[in-house]
Design a protein around this motif. Structure first.
Motif, PDB file in Angstrom:
ATOM      1  N   UNK A  81       0.783  -1.226   0.000  1.00 22.06           N
ATOM      2  CA  UNK A  81       0.000   0.000   0.000  1.00 22.06           C
ATOM      3  C   UNK A  81       0.813   1.272   0.000  1.00 22.06           C
ATOM      4  N   UNK A  82       2.057   1.226   0.464  1.00 24.54           N
ATOM      5  CA  UNK A  82       2.877   2.436   0.541  1.00 24.54           C
ATOM      6  C   UNK A  82       4.109   2.362  -0.353  1.00 24.54           C
ATOM      7  N   UNK A  83       5.017   1.453  -0.041  1.00 29.30           N
ATOM      8  CA  UNK A  83       6.309   1.485  -0.728  1.00 29.30           C
ATOM      9  C   UNK A  83       6.214   1.089  -2.205  1.00 29.30           C
ATOM     10  N   UNK A  84       5.219   0.290  -2.575  1.00 29.86           N
ATOM     11  CA  UNK A  84       5.115  -0.087  -3.991  1.00 29.86           C
ATOM     12  C   UNK A  84       4.678   1.081  -4.868  1.00 29.86           C
ATOM     13  N   UNK A  85       4.026   2.093  -4.288  1.00 29.09           N
ATOM     14  CA  UNK A  85       3.583   3.232  -5.104  1.00 29.09           C
ATOM     15  C   UNK A  85       4.758   3.960  -5.738  1.00 29.09           C
ATOM     16  N   UNK A  86       5.757   4.435  -4.974  1.00 23.97           N
ATOM     17  CA  UNK A  86       6.885   5.085  -5.645  1.00 23.97           C
ATOM     18  C   UNK A  86       7.720   4.130  -6.493  1.00 23.97           C
ATOM     19  N   UNK A  87       7.776   2.859  -6.110  1.00 21.78           N
ATOM     20  CA  UNK A  87       8.508   1.896  -6.943  1.00 21.78           C
ATOM     21  C   UNK A  87       7.865   1.810  -8.326  1.00 21.78           C
ATOM     22  N   UNK A  88       6.541   1.658  -8.355  1.00 21.70           N
ATOM     23  CA  UNK A  88       5.841   1.562  -9.638  1.00 21.70           C
ATOM     24  C   UNK A  88       5.879   2.873 -10.410  1.00 21.70           C
ATOM     25  N   UNK A  89       5.753   3.993  -9.706  1.00 23.95           N
ATOM     26  CA  UNK A  89       5.858   5.281 -10.386  1.00 23.95           C
ATOM     27  C   UNK A  89       7.221   5.431 -11.048  1.00 23.95           C
ATOM     28  N   UNK A  90       8.261   5.026 -10.343  1.00 25.76           N
ATOM     29  CA  UNK A  90       9.606   5.083 -10.924  1.00 25.76           C
ATOM     30  C   UNK A  90       9.737   4.193 -12.142  1.00 25.76           C
ATOM     31  N   UNK A  91       9.142   3.015 -12.069  1.00 31.24           N
ATOM     32  CA  UNK A  91       9.193   2.082 -13.201  1.00 31.24           C
ATOM     33  C   UNK A  91       8.483   2.674 -14.421  1.00 31.24           C
ATOM     34  N   UNK A  92       7.283   3.197 -14.202  1.00 32.46           N
ATOM     35  CA  UNK A  92       6.531   3.771 -15.314  1.00 32.46           C
ATOM     36  C   UNK A  92       7.217   5.025 -15.854  1.00 32.46           C
ATOM     37  N   UNK A  93       7.703   5.867 -14.968  1.00 29.74           N
ATOM     38  CA  UNK A  93       8.352   7.107 -15.404  1.00 29.74           C
ATOM     39  C   UNK A  93       9.615   6.812 -16.204  1.00 29.74           C
ATOM     40  N   UNK A  94      10.300   5.729 -15.859  1.00 29.69           N
ATOM     41  CA  UNK A  94      11.539   5.402 -16.580  1.00 29.69           C
ATOM     42  C   UNK A  94      11.276   5.113 -18.054  1.00 29.69           C
TER      43      UNK A  94
END
Length: 198
Positions: A104-117
């Motif tokens: 619920x928390x840490x996966x959000x920035x991980x996924x945002x970073x993946x998509x943004x890359x």
């Protein structure tokens, strides 16, 4: 029918396989491969569940999805009581917080970073915020690992299993160089026989 894991390559379903190995539960694997261009799950996962997500398990005809729910289900139904602190204790509340933090928390920035890359230079305005969020979440994880090298207590818990994926991401992305407890946690779980088997 037994227990089947719908396993997507390079995904969070690895920790479900690891949990099953720790529990000594017999299971089968239905392998699914990501599209080489889009990196998305294959359409056959949509035939099993409308969101086409992995991990999912089937246990004697019951479909269970969402990593945290799967971990809790397996611990409750397949002999994982030792991986969950006793209800009514402070450790149990912390266990619930950390299990839900993992997705619920840490996966959000991980996924945002993946998509943004995938956006290249177009992602530049987003990256400082994503980097700040990754750093704060990984620093929080570092602060939560106790002297035994676990997130709760002195032995492996379901919270450790759930947090293994974001911890691995931190190491893989080079964001754990200044987080020795997080790096040590990943090294320790990778050394476990059940992890290696999974």
């Amino acid at each position: 029918m037994g227990l089947i894991v719908h396993h997507l390559n390079n995904s969070r379903s690895q920790r479900i396989l690891w949990l099953l190995e720790e529990l000594g539960v017999s299971y089968g694997i239905r392998h699914h491969q990501r599209d080489l261009v889009t990196n998305l799950a294959p359409p056959e996962l949509l035939e099993i569940h409308p969101l086409g997500k992995s991990p999912m398990i089937e246990d004697d005809g019951r479909l269970v999805y969402e990593s945290g729910a799967i971990v809790e289900y397996l611990c409750e139904r397949h002999g994982g009581e030792a991986l969950v602190p006793a209800r009514g204790t402070d450790d149990h509340v912390r266990h619930l917080e950390l299990i839900h933090f993992a997705e619920g928390s840490v996966m959000t920035p991980i996924l945002l970073g993946l998509y943004a890359s995938r956006l290249g230079e177009n992602a530049a305005p987003l990256m400082p915020r994503i980097d700040q969020q990754l750093e704060s979440h990984f620093a929080f994880m570092e602060s939560q690992i106790n002297d035994s090298g676990h997130f709760i207590g002195d032995q492996l818990s379901a919270a450790d299993i759930m947090l293994s994926f974001p911890a691995e991401v931190a190491v893989m992305q080079g964001r754990a160089a200044d987080k020795p407890k997080l790096k040590g946690f990943v090294d320790a779980i990778h050394a476990r026989p059940a992890w290696k088997t999974a």
